[in-house]
Design an enzyme around this catalytic site. Structure first.
Site, PDB file in Angstrom:
ATOM      1  N   HIS A 196       0.868  -1.179   0.000  1.00 44.90           N
ATOM      2  CA  HIS A 196       0.000   0.000   0.000  1.00 44.90           C
ATOM      3  C   HIS A 196       0.905   1.230   0.000  1.00 44.90           C
ATOM      4  O   HIS A 196       2.129   1.091   0.114  1.00 44.90           O
ATOM      5  CB  HIS A 196      -0.948  -0.009   1.210  1.00 44.90           C
ATOM      6  CG  HIS A 196      -0.292   0.059   2.556  1.00 44.90           C
ATOM      7  ND1 HIS A 196       0.697  -0.824   2.985  1.00 44.90           N
ATOM      8  CD2 HIS A 196      -0.492   0.902   3.592  1.00 44.90           C
ATOM      9  CE1 HIS A 196       1.064  -0.515   4.219  1.00 44.90           C
ATOM     10  NE2 HIS A 196       0.377   0.523   4.610  1.00 44.90           N
ATOM     11  N   HIS A 216       1.112   3.904   2.073  1.00 43.53           N
ATOM     12  CA  HIS A 216       1.445   4.672   3.256  1.00 43.53           C
ATOM     13  C   HIS A 216       2.924   5.003   3.211  1.00 43.53           C
ATOM     14  O   HIS A 216       3.739   4.219   2.719  1.00 43.53           O
ATOM     15  CB  HIS A 216       1.094   3.911   4.540  1.00 43.53           C
ATOM     16  CG  HIS A 216      -0.372   3.996   4.880  1.00 43.53           C
ATOM     17  ND1 HIS A 216      -0.945   3.242   5.870  1.00 43.53           N
ATOM     18  CD2 HIS A 216      -1.380   4.743   4.348  1.00 43.53           C
ATOM     19  CE1 HIS A 216      -2.233   3.514   5.965  1.00 43.53           C
ATOM     20  NE2 HIS A 216      -2.530   4.417   5.032  1.00 43.53           N
ATOM     21  N   ASP A 253       5.381   4.863   5.070  1.00 41.14           N
ATOM     22  CA  ASP A 253       6.428   3.967   5.623  1.00 41.14           C
ATOM     23  C   ASP A 253       6.572   2.691   4.788  1.00 41.14           C
ATOM     24  O   ASP A 253       7.244   1.746   5.214  1.00 41.14           O
ATOM     25  CB  ASP A 253       6.144   3.646   7.096  1.00 41.14           C
ATOM     26  CG  ASP A 253       4.762   3.031   7.319  1.00 41.14           C
ATOM     27  OD1 ASP A 253       4.643   2.104   8.137  1.00 41.14           O
ATOM     28  OD2 ASP A 253       3.800   3.457   6.653  1.00 41.14           O
ATOM     29  N   HIS A 254       5.959   2.703   3.586  1.00 40.06           N
ATOM     30  CA  HIS A 254       6.060   1.521   2.713  1.00 40.06           C
ATOM     31  C   HIS A 254       6.490   1.868   1.284  1.00 40.06           C
ATOM     32  O   HIS A 254       6.721   0.979   0.482  1.00 40.06           O
ATOM     33  CB  HIS A 254       4.714   0.771   2.689  1.00 40.06           C
ATOM     34  CG  HIS A 254       4.392   0.168   4.020  1.00 40.06           C
ATOM     35  ND1 HIS A 254       4.627  -1.149   4.340  1.00 40.06           N
ATOM     36  CD2 HIS A 254       3.902   0.751   5.140  1.00 40.06           C
ATOM     37  CE1 HIS A 254       4.284  -1.370   5.602  1.00 40.06           C
ATOM     38  NE2 HIS A 254       3.847  -0.237   6.113  1.00 40.06           N
ATOM     39  N   HIS A 257      -6.992  -2.006   5.954  1.00 43.25           N
ATOM     40  CA  HIS A 257      -6.010  -1.004   6.403  1.00 43.25           C
ATOM     41  C   HIS A 257      -6.015   0.138   5.385  1.00 43.25           C
ATOM     42  O   HIS A 257      -6.054   1.317   5.732  1.00 43.25           O
ATOM     43  CB  HIS A 257      -4.633  -1.658   6.514  1.00 43.25           C
ATOM     44  CG  HIS A 257      -3.536  -0.752   6.946  1.00 43.25           C
ATOM     45  ND1 HIS A 257      -3.378  -0.313   8.241  1.00 43.25           N
ATOM     46  CD2 HIS A 257      -2.524  -0.188   6.236  1.00 43.25           C
ATOM     47  CE1 HIS A 257      -2.311   0.481   8.311  1.00 43.25           C
ATOM     48  NE2 HIS A 257      -1.780   0.582   7.121  1.00 43.25           N
ATOM     49  N   ASP A 263       0.775  -4.240   6.367  1.00 44.99           N
ATOM     50  CA  ASP A 263       0.044  -3.621   7.490  1.00 44.99           C
ATOM     51  C   ASP A 263      -1.330  -4.204   7.740  1.00 44.99           C
ATOM     52  O   ASP A 263      -2.088  -3.680   8.567  1.00 44.99           O
ATOM     53  CB  ASP A 263      -0.060  -2.101   7.268  1.00 44.99           C
ATOM     54  CG  ASP A 263       1.228  -1.406   7.670  1.00 44.99           C
ATOM     55  OD1 ASP A 263       1.284  -0.165   7.617  1.00 44.99           O
ATOM     56  OD2 ASP A 263       2.185  -2.119   8.037  1.00 44.99           O
ATOM     57  N   HIS A 315       5.447  -4.694  11.401  1.00 44.28           N
ATOM     58  CA  HIS A 315       5.995  -3.769  12.423  1.00 44.28           C
ATOM     59  C   HIS A 315       6.015  -4.427  13.797  1.00 44.28           C
ATOM     60  O   HIS A 315       5.432  -3.906  14.757  1.00 44.28           O
ATOM     61  CB  HIS A 315       5.124  -2.502  12.471  1.00 44.28           C
ATOM     62  CG  HIS A 315       5.043  -1.726  11.185  1.00 44.28           C
ATOM     63  ND1 HIS A 315       6.153  -1.384  10.440  1.00 44.28           N
ATOM     64  CD2 HIS A 315       3.970  -1.212  10.519  1.00 44.28           C
ATOM     65  CE1 HIS A 315       5.773  -0.690   9.378  1.00 44.28           C
ATOM     66  NE2 HIS A 315       4.459  -0.572   9.399  1.00 44.28           N
TER      67      HIS A 315
HETATM   68  C1  5PN Z   1       3.499   4.270  11.107  1.00 47.44           C
HETATM   69  C2  5PN Z   1       2.332   5.116  10.678  1.00 47.44           C
HETATM   70  N1  5PN Z   1       2.214   6.337  11.179  1.00 47.44           N
HETATM   71  C3  5PN Z   1       1.192   7.149  10.835  1.00 47.44           C
HETATM   72  C4  5PN Z   1       0.254   6.682   9.963  1.00 47.44           C
HETATM   73  C5  5PN Z   1       0.354   5.430   9.428  1.00 47.44           C
HETATM   74  C6  5PN Z   1       1.416   4.619   9.794  1.00 47.44           C
HETATM   75  O1  5PN Z   1       1.550   3.381   9.297  1.00 47.44           O
HETATM   76  C7  5PN Z   1      -0.769   5.207   8.539  1.00 47.44           C
HETATM   77  O2  5PN Z   1      -1.516   6.427   8.589  1.00 47.44           O
HETATM   78  C8  5PN Z   1      -0.924   7.294   9.426  1.00 47.44           C
HETATM   79  O3  5PN Z   1      -1.317   8.422   9.674  1.00 47.44           O
HETATM   80 ZN    ZN Z   2       3.214   0.533   8.015  1.00 49.42          ZN
HETATM   81 ZN    ZN Z   3       0.074   1.415   6.623  1.00 44.52          ZN
END
Ligand code: 5PN
Ligand code: ZN
Ligand code: ZN
Ligand code: ZN
Length: 269
Positions: A96, A98, A100-101, A186, A208, A253
């Site tokens: 996805h 987001h 952090d990905h 998610h 996630d 995570h």
């Molecule tokens: C790690 C993390 N921090 C904040 C957010 C998300 C995260 O995975 C997804 O949507 C967010 O606002």
């Molecule tokens: Zn994540």
């Molecule tokens: Zn996420």
């Protein structure tokens, strides 16, 4: 044909509150958790599943998540540790979008970008509460420019990378023994990935759809979600898939489990 190899590329850590990791359950307080990319060396090419976060983006947009990332934990640094360069990667798959990905996608300039059709769509029309999640659009500079405002969209800079996107729907075996399974909730178009290997049980990467073993044990989703009911169904689906394929679950995570995972330059095969 050479055996498929799987490398886990450590991408550093972030902090969220326990009530974000375990929706309505907690406990509260700072929870520091790992982020990582998965590199699959396959006969059909080199695939990367998710690319972690960009440190400068997080410091700019979500500094409260206190990113800790060394140069070796960036995509170029992690690839160098296994003797590879970003241009060696043929496909990047994002579970996805987001932040952090997908923070490392921009380095993979030769890769074809695979994602669920609904996920790419969501980046342009997400819910207001998803704004932070979808805050790093560096994987799609044209989309970023369009969202930045029409004035910038007219003349995209020549030097930005222009990724090729291939959007998918449904469960897919994208290469022999390399599966994407729909696990929405998610986010709208969330995919989990399973890799079948010659010498061990399949590896099922939850992304996630399930942050950790503890989330799975408690059947408790994270608070970052589009649809909590669908998220719970997807968590159950992961359980069912793990049973059906006798697959080992690898969580996105999980501070506890991540310590036991074999990280690059080690690999699974
Ligand atoms: C790690 C993390 N921090 C904040 C957010 C998300 C995260 O995975 C997804 O949507 C967010 O606002
Ligand atoms: Zn994540
Ligand atoms: Zn996420
Ligand atoms: Zn937004």
């Amino acid at each position: 044909m050479s055996d498929t190899k799987v490398y886990l590329l450590d991408g550093g850590t972030l902090v969220i509150d326990g009530f974000h990791a375990f929706w309505n359950r907690g406990p509260g307080g700072e929870l520091r958790f790992p982020c990582y990319a998965v590199l699959v060396e396959h006969a059909d090419g080199t695939y990367i599943f998710d690319t972690g976060y960009d440190h400068d983006h997080v410091m700019k947009v979500l500094p409260f998540e206190k990113p800790l990332q060394t140069p070796e934990q960036t995509i170029p640094g992690a690839l160098a540790r296994i003797g590879k360069k970003p241009q060696d990667v043929d496909y990047v798959i994002n579970s996805h979008y987001h932040f952090d990905h997908c923070g490392g996608n921009k380095y993979l300039t030769e890769a074809c970008t695979l994602c669920h059709a609904k996920e790419l769509e969501a980046c342009s029309c997400h819910q207001p509460f998803e704004h932070l999640g979808y805050s790093d659009l560096s994987f799609a500079p044209d989309l970023a420019k369009a969202k930045a405002g029409a004035k910038d969209a007219a003349e995209p800079a020549l030097d930005i990378y222009t990724p090729k996107f291939e959007t998918l729907t449904g469960d897919q075996e994208i290469a022999k023994g390399l599966w994407l399974f729909e696990t929405p909730g998610h986010t709208a178009g969330h995919y989990s990935m399973m890799v079948e290997l010659k010498n061990r049980r399949p590896m099922l990467f939850t992304a996630d759809a399930c942050y950790s073993q503890k989330n799975m044990d408690m059947m408790c989703i994270s608070s970052f979600h589009l649809d909590p009911t669908a998220s719970l169904k997807s968590m159950q689906r992961l359980k069912d898939l793990a049973e059906k394929y006798d697959a080992e679950l690898f969580y996105s995570h999980d501070p506890e489990s991540f310590g036991d995972y074999i990280k690059a330059p080690g690999f699974y095969s």
